[in-house]
Design an enzyme around this catalytic site. Sequence first.
Site, PDB file in Angstrom:
ATOM      1  N   HIS A 159      44.973  32.412 -16.288  1.00 27.15           N
ATOM      2  CA  HIS A 159      44.334  33.630 -16.815  1.00 27.15           C
ATOM      3  C   HIS A 159      45.390  34.736 -16.976  1.00 27.15           C
ATOM      4  O   HIS A 159      45.372  35.749 -16.265  1.00 27.15           O
ATOM      5  CB  HIS A 159      43.229  34.059 -15.837  1.00 27.15           C
ATOM      6  CG  HIS A 159      42.221  35.013 -16.406  1.00 27.15           C
ATOM      7  ND1 HIS A 159      42.560  36.189 -17.010  1.00 27.15           N
ATOM      8  CD2 HIS A 159      40.874  34.939 -16.451  1.00 27.15           C
ATOM      9  CE1 HIS A 159      41.462  36.812 -17.384  1.00 27.15           C
ATOM     10  NE2 HIS A 159      40.425  36.066 -17.059  1.00 27.15           N
ATOM     11  N   GLU A 263      44.867  33.066 -22.505  1.00 29.44           N
ATOM     12  CA  GLU A 263      44.712  32.209 -21.335  1.00 29.44           C
ATOM     13  C   GLU A 263      44.660  30.745 -21.774  1.00 29.44           C
ATOM     14  O   GLU A 263      43.711  30.334 -22.434  1.00 29.44           O
ATOM     15  CB  GLU A 263      43.415  32.583 -20.614  1.00 29.44           C
ATOM     16  CG  GLU A 263      43.240  34.095 -20.441  1.00 29.44           C
ATOM     17  CD  GLU A 263      41.787  34.497 -20.174  1.00 29.44           C
ATOM     18  OE1 GLU A 263      40.992  33.677 -19.706  1.00 29.44           O
ATOM     19  OE2 GLU A 263      41.452  35.666 -20.453  1.00 29.44           O
TER      20      GLU A 263
HETATM   21  C1  BG6 Z   1      37.833  35.917 -19.153  1.00 31.21           C
HETATM   22  C2  BG6 Z   1      36.414  35.630 -19.567  1.00 31.21           C
HETATM   23  O1  BG6 Z   1      38.555  34.726 -19.061  1.00 31.21           O
HETATM   24  O2  BG6 Z   1      37.814  36.544 -17.874  1.00 31.21           O
HETATM   25  C3  BG6 Z   1      35.613  36.925 -19.593  1.00 31.21           C
HETATM   26  O3  BG6 Z   1      36.392  35.013 -20.849  1.00 31.21           O
HETATM   27  C4  BG6 Z   1      35.703  37.618 -18.251  1.00 31.21           C
HETATM   28  O4  BG6 Z   1      34.268  36.654 -19.934  1.00 31.21           O
HETATM   29  C5  BG6 Z   1      37.169  37.795 -17.886  1.00 31.21           C
HETATM   30  O5  BG6 Z   1      35.043  38.872 -18.328  1.00 31.21           O
HETATM   31  C6  BG6 Z   1      37.404  38.458 -16.529  1.00 31.21           C
HETATM   32  O6  BG6 Z   1      36.687  37.818 -15.536  1.00 31.21           O
HETATM   33  P1  BG6 Z   1      36.695  38.367 -14.058  1.00 31.21           P
HETATM   34  O7  BG6 Z   1      35.812  37.461 -13.269  1.00 31.21           O
HETATM   35  O8  BG6 Z   1      38.125  38.347 -13.591  1.00 31.21           O
HETATM   36  O9  BG6 Z   1      36.166  39.784 -14.136  1.00 31.21           O
END
Ligand code: BG6
Length: 289
Positions: A159, A263
Amino acid sequence: MSIQQTDTEVTLSIGDKASLTVLLYGATVTSWKKSSQEQLFLSQGAILNGTKAVRGGIPLVFPVFGKPTDHEATSKLPQHGFARTSTWQFLGKTNEVPGEKISVQFGLGPEDISDEAKSQWGFDFTLVYTVTLTLDSLTTSLNVENTDSRPWDFNVLFHTYFKIPEIDDVAVTGLTAVRVADKVLKSSYVEQTEKVTFNGEVDRVYASATQPVSIESKGTPVFHIERSAELKDVVVWNPWTEKAEGMADFQPKSAFHQMVCVECGSVAEWNKLNPGSQWTGFQTIKSLL
Ligand code: BG6
């Protein structure tokens, strides 16, 4: 060339030319510098004390991406799984070319995750995460092994929050003609454009993309991402104004202008891993700045 370790993080450096910091919590890369220039976005409100997934850097998503409701084995887990909220073991250095390259590994198994996560998922597994720093690149590689007697399914994703000068000037290339599940529009379509640009919230899963992906700023490539065939999906995310407001750890609220998440992962379909089997996926990010 050095490795510095504290109770909470490991820092690698190649002289003053490149450095990398990995928090043991989540094995989250929280900083990657090339020639003293930070390459990754880390929110000023990011919580680094091991009580919440880090808002920035490279959190690791495993064994589930998002929060699907139609997959029983992962349905009790929190969004994006437990790898990003568990404390990993530092396994040490695996490779070094003085002045050029250094690799270290981190490991996670059932003994490292909370009782809560164990009760929510309940399979035996071993994850080995290898990060390799060179003068101008960062490679992250995850090996997943099923040490259980039953098969299980997983998603995986790096991510990555990239630091960029200004989102209005940014485009992501390499996704043309790829099918998208667009979480903002709640629709699916085939990407027509050669350059994905941003003027509002973007939250898209590009499935089975085959080309390398680049991030451009003002038409000039600033990051180039190569990945192994196992990481066939690419998620592109920018929360924009409203979503940034809704995330307490996203600070300052205007910082969505300075970040984009691109990502690489395997999330559009489940990977099924049989007992004793292994899976490895990696990405190499080259900074062109
Ligand atoms: C992304 C998702 O990978 O991560 C989004 O596609 C999400 O939908 C984002 O809002 C952040 O997620 P988190 O759980 O770290 O707030």
